[in-house]
Structure formats: structure tokens, C-alpha cells
Design a protein around this motif. Structure first.
Motif, PDB file in Angstrom:
ATOM      1  N   ALA A  82      25.325  -6.759  83.975  1.00 55.08           N
ATOM      2  CA  ALA A  82      25.327  -5.446  84.631  1.00 55.08           C
ATOM      3  C   ALA A  82      24.806  -4.374  83.676  1.00 55.08           C
ATOM      4  CB  ALA A  82      26.725  -5.098  85.130  1.00 55.08           C
ATOM      5  N   GLU A  83      25.254  -4.426  82.430  1.00 57.21           N
ATOM      6  CA  GLU A  83      24.778  -3.461  81.428  1.00 57.21           C
ATOM      7  C   GLU A  83      23.271  -3.565  81.226  1.00 57.21           C
ATOM      8  OE1 GLU A  83      27.038  -4.269  77.869  1.00 57.21           O
ATOM      9  OE2 GLU A  83      28.326  -2.532  78.232  1.00 57.21           O
ATOM     10  N   GLN A  84      22.765  -4.783  81.088  1.00 53.04           N
ATOM     11  CA  GLN A  84      21.333  -4.976  80.834  1.00 53.04           C
ATOM     12  C   GLN A  84      20.480  -4.564  82.035  1.00 53.04           C
ATOM     13  OE1 GLN A  84      19.819  -5.586  77.965  1.00 53.04           O
ATOM     14  NE2 GLN A  84      21.848  -5.520  77.040  1.00 53.04           N
ATOM     15  N   ILE A  85      20.940  -4.882  83.226  1.00 42.20           N
ATOM     16  CA  ILE A  85      20.207  -4.460  84.424  1.00 42.20           C
ATOM     17  C   ILE A  85      20.214  -2.937  84.521  1.00 42.20           C
ATOM     18  CG2 ILE A  85      20.250  -4.441  86.954  1.00 42.20           C
ATOM     19  CD1 ILE A  85      21.169  -7.388  86.799  1.00 42.20           C
ATOM     20  N   GLU A  86      21.359  -2.348  84.233  1.00 40.51           N
ATOM     21  CA  GLU A  86      21.459  -0.887  84.277  1.00 40.51           C
ATOM     22  C   GLU A  86      20.504  -0.242  83.270  1.00 40.51           C
ATOM     23  OE1 GLU A  86      24.832   2.642  83.995  1.00 40.51           O
ATOM     24  OE2 GLU A  86      25.461   0.554  84.113  1.00 40.51           O
ATOM     25  N   ILE A  87      20.434  -0.779  82.077  1.00 42.39           N
ATOM     26  CA  ILE A  87      19.513  -0.256  81.067  1.00 42.39           C
ATOM     27  C   ILE A  87      18.071  -0.372  81.554  1.00 42.39           C
ATOM     28  CG2 ILE A  87      18.534  -0.686  78.763  1.00 42.39           C
ATOM     29  CD1 ILE A  87      21.437  -1.488  77.909  1.00 42.39           C
ATOM     30  N   ALA A  88      17.707  -1.540  82.080  1.00 36.62           N
ATOM     31  CA  ALA A  88      16.335  -1.746  82.559  1.00 36.62           C
ATOM     32  C   ALA A  88      16.003  -0.772  83.691  1.00 36.62           C
ATOM     33  CB  ALA A  88      16.153  -3.192  83.025  1.00 36.62           C
ATOM     34  N   LEU A  89      16.930  -0.594  84.624  1.00 32.22           N
ATOM     35  CA  LEU A  89      16.692   0.327  85.730  1.00 32.22           C
ATOM     36  C   LEU A  89      16.567   1.767  85.242  1.00 32.22           C
ATOM     37  CD1 LEU A  89      19.066  -1.177  88.434  1.00 32.22           C
ATOM     38  CD2 LEU A  89      16.568  -1.068  88.550  1.00 32.22           C
ATOM     39  N   LYS A  90      17.389   2.151  84.285  1.00 28.61           N
ATOM     40  CA  LYS A  90      17.290   3.504  83.727  1.00 28.61           C
ATOM     41  C   LYS A  90      15.948   3.700  83.037  1.00 28.61           C
ATOM     42  CE  LYS A  90      22.155   4.640  83.174  1.00 28.61           C
ATOM     43  NZ  LYS A  90      23.275   4.791  82.234  1.00 28.61           N
ATOM     44  N   GLU A  91      15.482   2.692  82.320  1.00 20.82           N
ATOM     45  CA  GLU A  91      14.186   2.776  81.643  1.00 20.82           C
ATOM     46  C   GLU A  91      13.037   2.847  82.642  1.00 20.82           C
ATOM     47  OE1 GLU A  91      13.500   3.272  78.501  1.00 20.82           O
ATOM     48  OE2 GLU A  91      15.597   3.170  77.896  1.00 20.82           O
ATOM     49  N   ASP A  92      13.292   2.375  83.848  1.00 20.77           N
ATOM     50  CA  ASP A  92      12.264   2.375  84.888  1.00 20.77           C
ATOM     51  C   ASP A  92      12.314   3.622  85.753  1.00 20.77           C
ATOM     52  OD1 ASP A  92      10.071   0.974  86.112  1.00 20.77           O
ATOM     53  OD2 ASP A  92      11.375   0.655  87.834  1.00 20.77           O
ATOM     54  N   GLY A  93      13.186   4.549  85.422  1.00 21.85           N
ATOM     55  CA  GLY A  93      13.181   5.794  86.168  1.00 21.85           C
ATOM     56  C   GLY A  93      14.494   6.192  86.798  1.00 21.85           C
ATOM     57  N   GLY A  94      15.503   5.389  86.660  1.00 20.80           N
ATOM     58  CA  GLY A  94      16.806   5.814  87.148  1.00 20.80           C
ATOM     59  C   GLY A  94      17.456   4.855  88.117  1.00 20.80           C
ATOM     60  N   ILE A  95      18.706   5.179  88.435  1.00 16.41           N
ATOM     61  CA  ILE A  95      19.512   4.357  89.325  1.00 16.41           C
ATOM     62  C   ILE A  95      20.124   5.270  90.374  1.00 16.41           C
ATOM     63  CG2 ILE A  95      21.500   2.833  89.500  1.00 16.41           C
ATOM     64  CD1 ILE A  95      21.195   2.303  86.510  1.00 16.41           C
ATOM     65  N   VAL A  96      19.936   4.904  91.619  1.00 13.72           N
ATOM     66  CA  VAL A  96      20.599   5.591  92.719  1.00 13.72           C
ATOM     67  C   VAL A  96      21.129   4.509  93.639  1.00 13.72           C
ATOM     68  CG1 VAL A  96      20.345   7.147  94.677  1.00 13.72           C
ATOM     69  CG2 VAL A  96      19.015   7.551  92.603  1.00 13.72           C
ATOM     70  N   ILE A  97      22.446   4.360  93.699  1.00  8.88           N
ATOM     71  CA  ILE A  97      23.038   3.376  94.587  1.00  8.88           C
ATOM     72  C   ILE A  97      23.701   4.144  95.728  1.00  8.88           C
ATOM     73  CG2 ILE A  97      24.729   1.535  94.858  1.00  8.88           C
ATOM     74  CD1 ILE A  97      24.301   0.824  91.943  1.00  8.88           C
ATOM     75  N   PRO A  98      23.196   3.985  96.947  1.00  8.35           N
ATOM     76  CA  PRO A  98      23.819   4.676  98.077  1.00  8.35           C
ATOM     77  C   PRO A  98      25.269   4.253  98.231  1.00  8.35           C
ATOM     78  CG  PRO A  98      21.746   3.660  98.720  1.00  8.35           C
ATOM     79  CD  PRO A  98      22.068   3.162  97.347  1.00  8.35           C
TER      80      PRO A  98
END
Length: 151
Positions: free
Chosen positions: A70-86
Motif C-alpha cells: 500500500a505504501e509503495q503504490i501510494e508513493i508511485a501514485l503520488k509521483e504520478d500526480g496524486g491520489i483521489v479515492i472517491p
């Protein structure tokens, strides 16, 4: 301060509202399975934490690896422009098809899809792709072990 006018303000409000009301399968994101995997990993972690079963002694290792993925996916998503989970991200998922531990089952499915997304991405998430791939792979192995142990 910029003025949007009535039409612009209404469009902005409707845009925000419609994004928060989308079903998981309708949510537009460059990496939807990574996003869904992150959601399911968080839920699976809660599911495991609350479970009284130790899954043949694998619970602690699985919790660690799920958290790491979860941490690694979150980091990758943040590096790709952010995370927005409805808020209603899981609305389109049929958890009732699983007799036990629905988030573990759904996490496994989404981890496999997220692994494909990571491998096929045109960029390396600012150097975080390899760590994310390793963490996702370890989490998939652990979740498979837990599902087998729970039968």
C-alpha cells in the motif's frame, strides 16, 4: 481572485459532485487498478487486524507486506500526480461473492491488475516502479497464502 460566473461555478460544483458519486468502474484515472488496489489493501489490512484468525501463523507477515505494498503504490501514485479515492469507490464491487475475507480476495485481484499496470506504464514513477513491483509481488504471495489458509 478569478471570477467564474454562474455557469462556471455550477459546472465546477457539478464536476466535484459527479466525481464523488462515480462508481469504482466509472472512475477515470491513468492507473485505475493501482488506485483500486490501494483502496482494497487498506481495507484488507483493517480486515486482518480485526480478524481473530492467525491464518496458520501468516497473519503478521501478511499485514506487514500488505502495508508495504500500500505504501509503495501510494508513493508511485503520488509521483504520478496524486491520489483521489472517491468516498464510494467500492460501490461497484460485489463483495458478497466471497464467503469470507472479501477485501483479501478483491485485493488479490487488484494487486494482479496493478502489477500489470506498473509493468506496462510508460514511465517509472520517478524511480519507484521497481520497489512498487517488488512490494506488490510479495503482497500477492502473502494474500494467496492467507486465502488458502482460511479455507
Amino acid at each position: 481572485m478569478r471570477k467564474f460566473g454562474v455557469v462556471g461555478t455550477v459546472a465546477l460544483i457539478l464536476g466535484i459532485y459527479s466525481t464523488s458519486r462515480m462508481r469504482a468502474d466509472e472512475f477515470k484515472h491513468p492507473h485505475p487498478h493501482m488506485l483500486h488496489a490501494l483502496y482494497e489493501l487498506r481495507e484488507a489490512h483493517k480486515e486482518l487486524k480485526e480478524s481473530k484468525i492467525d491464518f496458520g501463523g501468516h497473519k503478521e507477515d501478511a499485514m506487514r507486506d500488505i502495508h508495504s505494498a500500500a505504501e509503495q503504490i501510494e508513493i508511485a501514485l503520488k509521483e504520478d500526480g496524486g491520489i483521489v479515492i472517491p468516498k464510494d469507490f467500492s460501490k461497484g464491487v460485489n463483495y458478497k461473492k466471497y464467503a469470507h475475507h472479501p477485501h483479501l480476495h478483491e485485493a488479490l485481484h487488484e494487486l494482479k491488475e496493478a502489477h500489470k499496470e506498473l509493468k506496462e506504464a510508460k514511465h517509472d514513477f520517478h524511480g519507484h516502479r521497481e520497489e512498487a513491483l517488488k512490494a506488490v509481488h510479495k503482497a500477492m504471495e502473502q494474500v494467496e497464502i492467507l486465502i488458502k489458509a482460511s479455507k
